[in-house]
Every structure is written in C-alpha cells, then in structure tokens.
Design a protein around this motif. Sequence first.
Motif, PDB file in Angstrom:
ATOM      1  N   ASP A  23      -7.015  13.743  -0.134  1.00 62.80           N
ATOM      2  CA  ASP A  23      -5.881  14.410  -0.772  1.00 62.80           C
ATOM      3  C   ASP A  23      -4.851  13.372  -1.187  1.00 62.80           C
ATOM      4  O   ASP A  23      -4.548  12.444  -0.440  1.00 62.80           O
ATOM      5  N   GLY A  24      -4.282  13.545  -2.382  1.00 60.33           N
ATOM      6  CA  GLY A  24      -3.274  12.620  -2.867  1.00 60.33           C
ATOM      7  C   GLY A  24      -3.893  11.413  -3.556  1.00 60.33           C
ATOM      8  O   GLY A  24      -5.033  11.448  -4.027  1.00 60.33           O
ATOM      9  N   GLN A  25      -3.144  10.327  -3.621  1.00 67.11           N
ATOM     10  CA  GLN A  25      -3.617   9.103  -4.276  1.00 67.11           C
ATOM     11  C   GLN A  25      -3.090   7.890  -3.519  1.00 67.11           C
ATOM     12  O   GLN A  25      -1.920   7.822  -3.137  1.00 67.11           O
ATOM     13  N   TYR A  26      -3.988   6.936  -3.319  1.00 67.26           N
ATOM     14  CA  TYR A  26      -3.677   5.698  -2.589  1.00 67.26           C
ATOM     15  C   TYR A  26      -3.703   4.552  -3.586  1.00 67.26           C
ATOM     16  O   TYR A  26      -4.741   4.250  -4.171  1.00 67.26           O
ATOM     17  N   CYS A  56       6.050   9.757  -1.538  1.00 69.85           N
ATOM     18  CA  CYS A  56       5.171   8.754  -0.945  1.00 69.85           C
ATOM     19  C   CYS A  56       5.071   9.072   0.544  1.00 69.85           C
ATOM     20  O   CYS A  56       6.076   9.028   1.261  1.00 69.85           O
ATOM     21  N   THR A  57       3.870   9.404   1.008  1.00 70.35           N
ATOM     22  CA  THR A  57       3.695   9.868   2.383  1.00 70.35           C
ATOM     23  C   THR A  57       3.381   8.749   3.369  1.00 70.35           C
ATOM     24  O   THR A  57       3.601   8.891   4.563  1.00 70.35           O
ATOM     25  N   TRP A  72      -0.290  -6.334 -10.287  1.00 69.96           N
ATOM     26  CA  TRP A  72      -1.491  -5.514 -10.489  1.00 69.96           C
ATOM     27  C   TRP A  72      -1.431  -4.278  -9.599  1.00 69.96           C
ATOM     28  O   TRP A  72      -0.972  -4.344  -8.458  1.00 69.96           O
ATOM     29  N   ILE A  73      -1.951  -3.160 -10.126  1.00 66.01           N
ATOM     30  CA  ILE A  73      -2.062  -1.906  -9.383  1.00 66.01           C
ATOM     31  C   ILE A  73      -3.532  -1.497  -9.353  1.00 66.01           C
ATOM     32  O   ILE A  73      -4.233  -1.573 -10.381  1.00 66.01           O
ATOM     33  N   PHE A  74      -4.008  -1.042  -8.195  1.00 63.86           N
ATOM     34  CA  PHE A  74      -5.374  -0.557  -8.058  1.00 63.86           C
ATOM     35  C   PHE A  74      -5.364   0.810  -7.383  1.00 63.86           C
ATOM     36  O   PHE A  74      -4.647   1.020  -6.402  1.00 63.86           O
ATOM     37  N   ASP A  75      -6.180   1.710  -7.907  1.00 63.30           N
ATOM     38  CA  ASP A  75      -6.374   3.015  -7.272  1.00 63.30           C
ATOM     39  C   ASP A  75      -7.454   2.875  -6.201  1.00 63.30           C
ATOM     40  O   ASP A  75      -8.624   2.654  -6.518  1.00 63.30           O
ATOM     41  N   ARG A  76      -7.058   3.017  -4.952  1.00 63.92           N
ATOM     42  CA  ARG A  76      -7.974   2.836  -3.818  1.00 63.92           C
ATOM     43  C   ARG A  76      -8.369   4.164  -3.169  1.00 63.92           C
ATOM     44  O   ARG A  76      -8.963   4.182  -2.083  1.00 63.92           O
ATOM     45  N   THR A  77      -8.074   5.273  -3.824  1.00 59.18           N
ATOM     46  CA  THR A  77      -8.233   6.588  -3.205  1.00 59.18           C
ATOM     47  C   THR A  77      -9.653   6.815  -2.698  1.00 59.18           C
ATOM     48  O   THR A  77      -9.875   7.118  -1.521  1.00 59.18           O
ATOM     49  N   ASP A  78     -10.633   6.691  -3.583  1.00 57.81           N
ATOM     50  CA  ASP A  78     -12.015   6.972  -3.195  1.00 57.81           C
ATOM     51  C   ASP A  78     -12.563   5.905  -2.252  1.00 57.81           C
ATOM     52  O   ASP A  78     -13.288   6.218  -1.302  1.00 57.81           O
ATOM     53  N   VAL A  79     -12.244   4.646  -2.512  1.00 56.96           N
ATOM     54  CA  VAL A  79     -12.756   3.557  -1.674  1.00 56.96           C
ATOM     55  C   VAL A  79     -12.288   3.731  -0.232  1.00 56.96           C
ATOM     56  O   VAL A  79     -13.049   3.497   0.721  1.00 56.96           O
ATOM     57  N   ALA A  80     -11.048   4.150  -0.062  1.00 59.30           N
ATOM     58  CA  ALA A  80     -10.468   4.279   1.276  1.00 59.30           C
ATOM     59  C   ALA A  80     -10.900   5.544   1.994  1.00 59.30           C
ATOM     60  O   ALA A  80     -10.653   5.689   3.188  1.00 59.30           O
ATOM     61  N   HIS A  83       0.840  -1.190   0.000  1.00 61.27           N
ATOM     62  CA  HIS A  83       0.000   0.000   0.000  1.00 61.27           C
ATOM     63  C   HIS A  83       0.876   1.242   0.000  1.00 61.27           C
ATOM     64  O   HIS A  83       1.759   1.392   0.858  1.00 61.27           O
ATOM     65  N   ALA A  84       0.647   2.140  -0.947  1.00 61.60           N
ATOM     66  CA  ALA A  84       1.439   3.368  -1.056  1.00 61.60           C
ATOM     67  C   ALA A  84       0.499   4.559  -1.257  1.00 61.60           C
ATOM     68  O   ALA A  84      -0.350   4.541  -2.154  1.00 61.60           O
ATOM     69  N   VAL A  85       0.672   5.568  -0.404  1.00 59.17           N
ATOM     70  CA  VAL A  85      -0.109   6.800  -0.527  1.00 59.17           C
ATOM     71  C   VAL A  85       0.825   7.900  -1.010  1.00 59.17           C
ATOM     72  O   VAL A  85       1.866   8.168  -0.380  1.00 59.17           O
ATOM     73  N   TYR A  86       0.456   8.540  -2.127  1.00 58.75           N
ATOM     74  CA  TYR A  86       1.278   9.597  -2.722  1.00 58.75           C
ATOM     75  C   TYR A  86       0.689  10.969  -2.408  1.00 58.75           C
ATOM     76  O   TYR A  86      -0.525  11.130  -2.251  1.00 58.75           O
ATOM     77  N   GLU A  87       1.572  11.943  -2.365  1.00 58.49           N
ATOM     78  CA  GLU A  87       1.166  13.313  -2.057  1.00 58.49           C
ATOM     79  C   GLU A  87       0.233  13.884  -3.112  1.00 58.49           C
ATOM     80  O   GLU A  87      -0.672  14.672  -2.806  1.00 58.49           O
ATOM     81  N   ARG A  88       0.438  13.457  -4.347  1.00 61.34           N
ATOM     82  CA  ARG A  88      -0.401  13.913  -5.470  1.00 61.34           C
ATOM     83  C   ARG A  88      -0.734  12.705  -6.342  1.00 61.34           C
ATOM     84  O   ARG A  88      -0.016  11.695  -6.310  1.00 61.34           O
ATOM     85  N   PRO A  89      -1.786  12.801  -7.170  1.00 59.84           N
ATOM     86  CA  PRO A  89      -2.094  11.691  -8.076  1.00 59.84           C
ATOM     87  C   PRO A  89      -0.943  11.417  -9.044  1.00 59.84           C
ATOM     88  O   PRO A  89      -0.307  12.350  -9.550  1.00 59.84           O
ATOM     89  N   VAL A  90      -0.696  10.129  -9.283  1.00 59.07           N
ATOM     90  CA  VAL A  90       0.401   9.732 -10.170  1.00 59.07           C
ATOM     91  C   VAL A  90      -0.109   8.936 -11.374  1.00 59.07           C
ATOM     92  O   VAL A  90       0.667   8.620 -12.278  1.00 59.07           O
ATOM     93  N   THR A  91      -1.382   8.590 -11.413  1.00 60.77           N
ATOM     94  CA  THR A  91      -1.960   7.885 -12.561  1.00 60.77           C
ATOM     95  C   THR A  91      -3.454   8.123 -12.585  1.00 60.77           C
ATOM     96  O   THR A  91      -4.072   8.369 -11.545  1.00 60.77           O
TER      97      THR A  91
END
Length: 445
Positions: A332-335, A374-375, A320-328, A298-306
Amino acid sequence: MSAHVVVIGGGLAGLTAACDLADDGLRVTLLEARGRLGGATFSFRRDGLSVDNGQHVLLRCCTEYRALLERLGTAGGIAMQERFRLPVLAPGGRLTELTRTGGPAPLHLVAGLVRYGALPLADRLRAFRAAAAMRLLDPGDPALDERTLGDWLRGHGQNDATLAALWNLISVAALNCDAREASLALAAKVFRTALLDRADAADIGIPRWPLEDLHVRPAEKYLLARGAEVRTRSAVRAVEQRDGAGGFAVRLDGETLTADAVVVAAPPEPSAKVCPAGAGVSAARLAGLGAAPIVNVHAVYERPVTDLPFAATTGSPVQWIFDRTDVAGLSDGQYLTISLSAAQTWLEAPVPELREIFLAELGRLLPAARTTPCTRFFVTRERRATFRQAPGTGRLRPGPETRLPGLVLAGSWTATGWPDTMEGAVRSGHRAARLVSAHTAGGAR
C-alpha cells in the motif's frame, strides 16, 4: 587433493573470484568479517520493507555483472530498458528527458539532445560538440588522470548550466564525484563506454529484486553447491608466508588456516593491513585513494505520488529518485528513495533536517507529494561508498598481482580500468581468479 584458496572479503569482487575458483575445481574458503555478505551492496529489513543500502543500477555495457547474474540464474531480476530513456525533473514537476534513437553512435544522441528541455538550444549544441571531442580521448592515457573533467569541459565551451543539467547528471552518479573534482580519465571511460562508443550501451537496468536476492544469496548458494566453505564473522588479522612449507597462513582470532593461494578482496586499507610486508601493498598509497560517501533518503507515502520508475533531477538537491515500492514488498502506498552521491554536504545532517529539506523538494518536483502524507522516513549513509575518484588516483590503484606469487588483490578500487562500480568489482574478481588458477595449476580460465 585440490589446492586450497582463501578468499578474504564477501563483497562482489570476493564472491565473483570465489565462484570462478570453485568452478575451476579448487577448494575455496570465503571469509567475511561482518555478519553478512555483499560488501558495499547489501539489503536489510526495516519495518517490513526490504531495503537496499543504496540504489544500485547498471547499464547494458556492464557486461560482466550481467553475465554473473546469468550464471547465478537471476538475470530476470533486472528490468532493462529496450532503449535509453532518462526522465529528468525540474522544480514544479516539469518533465523533460534524454533519449537515444536507433542510429549509430554517437549520432544516436543528437535528436534527444536537441529536444532536451533542461538546457537552452545553444547550450545543447555546445554540449554535443564537447561530446564529439570527448569521443577522441583515450581513457588509458595517464595524462588524463592529472586533469579534472570540469577543467576539460570548460576548455570545450561548457558553462555552469551544461555542467549542472547535463554532465553532472551522469558524472556524479557514475563517479560519486562532481565534474569539477572528477578524474578526466575515469570520466572519459564513463562517457565513452556508456554513451559515445555504442548506441545501446547506456540502456538502463534497474533491479526488480533486492540486492540480497539478486546476487548475494544466489552467489552463496552457488558456492555451497560446489563444496566451498562460506564463513561470516570471520575477521582475518594477518596473512603470512609459510616458511619452507610454501603457501600462506591466514590468521583469524584463535585460528589459523593454511592456503596455497589467497585472494584479498577487502576494502583498500584493510587489504593493506592484512597483507605481509613482502607483498608490496602500501598502506600509505592506498590511503591516498580516500573515500566518498553516498546518502540515501527513504520516504514512504500513503498513496502513489508519481508513475515514474526513476528520474534524475535538475535545479534540486535531490539528484535521483527511484520507485522502490515493488522491490521492497510494499503493498500500500509508494516507497521512494532519493540517491545522493558525492554526499559530503548531507553526511552528518540530522534526520529531522533531511526530512524537512527533502520532503519539501519532493513536493516541488512531484506535485502530488505536496498533499500526500509521508508515513515513514529514514536515512541510510555509506561513509566510504567508493574511493574518491579524483585526479591522481589512477597511479594509486594497484593491479591484482602482488610481489608474492599466489597472493592477489581484488576489488572495484584496484586498477580495473573502470570506475568504482559493481561492474568493476566483478571484473576484478575474474582477474584475481585467473591469476590464482594459473598459480595453482588449477586450470586457466
């Protein structure tokens, strides 16, 4: 008075069986040893994020799991593709994809495979010929369970490139097993059901909500509304036949429950441990199923990267990579979550080592990640995520019936005809409930 059924295990199989039995008018007590429900599919909170223990996806062919969500009123928690599209990333950020057309199966895959840039054209054509041959395989043929998918693919003209960039994209994720080690029978089930028999079967569904909100708490609420009792931290030590009185005694620490029927929906070895000797549930046989791990990074970035909601990879350990930002619930940023199946290599690796490897890999795959801090970084590990879906496991998977009428098994590890998946778990729960309802004369489903 309605018959009393005890369901042991609060994973998807146990929850499904309990819901069916409660709908049949039976008195249901669900017992879960842990402090939470969900089994191998659960959510937890960490640093303000809602985190799933693993990235679980479904396909349109997962009809029973999707029907369960409809029943629980949570089908809106799945984002289902209108048409199969699988983005595939290569190092350097080069993006290709596997897609389908609106044509009939298996011709719906031809155009997408011809355009698939992760393989040379000659390899793509060889892959299509192998897919056409696989469509003739019968997943129910016991002889297929004695062979590996990799051996069969080699015999049908596939090379290392096609295994890595095509077949393993699906088999590793679906079977938690590399093609070289996976049962051909289970692989044929996956490829035929998902990709070759119906044009829309492989359309991908991604949860919009945490698993806790998608099926765990809704199933608990469903059961409570129908008068069922749901108990966590209630480990069952043994199930015994009641002498003369009929039914079963379910022994917990300091307490014994009586039941007219019992559904054992625990993992394989604990199931064998609690069943009475006369049930014919062999601990040695079930131990032979083994276990395979899944690791999630699991990696949380300061800003969206994809801007990709998900992607598979080739030429990278990422898988595999999944964007979990909204689900989580991140504002701010991207998970991002990296899902690693067949993860024996990473199971014991320390977090600093995983951070160094996988942040570098994300930088290779997603150029914006190279320059974005990566925060937060953490790792979840499921050591026994599935049974090891290798040749020979077909004859080890028991059916739901035991030798004792009224005592039945449920779980994705039982002989469902499906691999060890959420869909298999739900199907096993339905089968167990039908047997119990017939046994108690509570009405066949």
